[in-house]
Scaffold this motif. Structure first.
Motif, PDB file in Angstrom:
ATOM      1  N   GLU A 167       9.523 -14.047  18.956  1.00 13.52           N
ATOM      2  CA  GLU A 167      10.367 -15.160  19.403  1.00 13.52           C
ATOM      3  C   GLU A 167       9.464 -16.155  20.126  1.00 13.52           C
ATOM      4  OE1 GLU A 167      13.897 -17.193  19.782  1.00 13.52           O
ATOM      5  OE2 GLU A 167      13.866 -15.160  19.004  1.00 13.52           O
ATOM      6  N   LEU A 221       9.971 -19.232  16.018  1.00  9.89           N
ATOM      7  CA  LEU A 221       9.226 -18.053  15.622  1.00  9.89           C
ATOM      8  C   LEU A 221       7.733 -18.317  15.513  1.00  9.89           C
ATOM      9  CD1 LEU A 221       9.707 -15.162  14.392  1.00  9.89           C
ATOM     10  CD2 LEU A 221      10.054 -16.302  12.207  1.00  9.89           C
ATOM     11  N   TYR A 250      15.704 -15.072  14.778  1.00  8.21           N
ATOM     12  CA  TYR A 250      14.901 -15.791  15.771  1.00  8.21           C
ATOM     13  C   TYR A 250      15.197 -17.285  15.680  1.00  8.21           C
ATOM     14  CZ  TYR A 250      12.169 -11.467  15.577  1.00  8.21           C
ATOM     15  OH  TYR A 250      11.768 -10.158  15.604  1.00  8.21           O
ATOM     16  N   ARG A 251      15.467 -17.909  16.799  1.00 11.80           N
ATOM     17  CA  ARG A 251      15.716 -19.357  16.824  1.00 11.80           C
ATOM     18  C   ARG A 251      14.436 -20.129  16.513  1.00 11.80           C
ATOM     19  NH1 ARG A 251      15.819 -23.686  20.206  1.00 11.80           N
ATOM     20  NH2 ARG A 251      17.563 -25.106  19.916  1.00 11.80           N
TER      21      ARG A 251
END
Length: 124
Positions: A42, A33, A30-31
């Motif tokens: 996400e 979170l 996840y970039r």
């Protein structure tokens, strides 16, 4: 990829490492979170200066309310607007601010203690 050990006592999602500029949770990366003791999602994180309680509503609706919110502010510690802290405090929720890597590690330690907390981790 950086990995660290999961505390055996922790239940629910735990960040197990960092990969490709994101957070590794279970089988996903996840970039940014949002974490509760029950799930990881996400997050389309806004710029820190624009962060408002509405951006954290998923976490704020947790029942019972979390003891406090860990806010990971990205690659370095930067404080959010005072209005955010005040809005959380008005709901009885404390705010702990740190860089996102430290926040991910703190999440694992505190969940290992079975603390009822929430976290919002901005991109690394």
């Amino acid at each position: 990829m950086a990995r660290f050990e999961r505390d055996a006592a922790a239940e629910g999602p735990v960040v197990s490492g960092f990969s490709g500029g994101g957070f590794v949770v279970d089988e996903g990366v996840y970039r940014a979170l949002l974490l509760t003791p029950l799930r990881a999602d996400e997050w389309a994180a806004p710029a820190l200066a624009d962060l408002a309680p509405g951006d954290l509503e998923t976490l704020l609706q947790l029942s019972p309310a979390p003891e406090f919110l860990i806010l990971g502010t990205g690659p370095r510690l930067t404080h959010p607007a005072r209005a955010l802290r005040e809005a959380l405090e008005a709901r009885g929720i404390g705010l702990e601010v740190m860089d996102s890597r430290a926040a991910a590690r703190a999440w694992g330690l505190l969940r290992g203690e079975e603390r009822w907390i929430a976290a919002a981790l901005m991109p690394l």
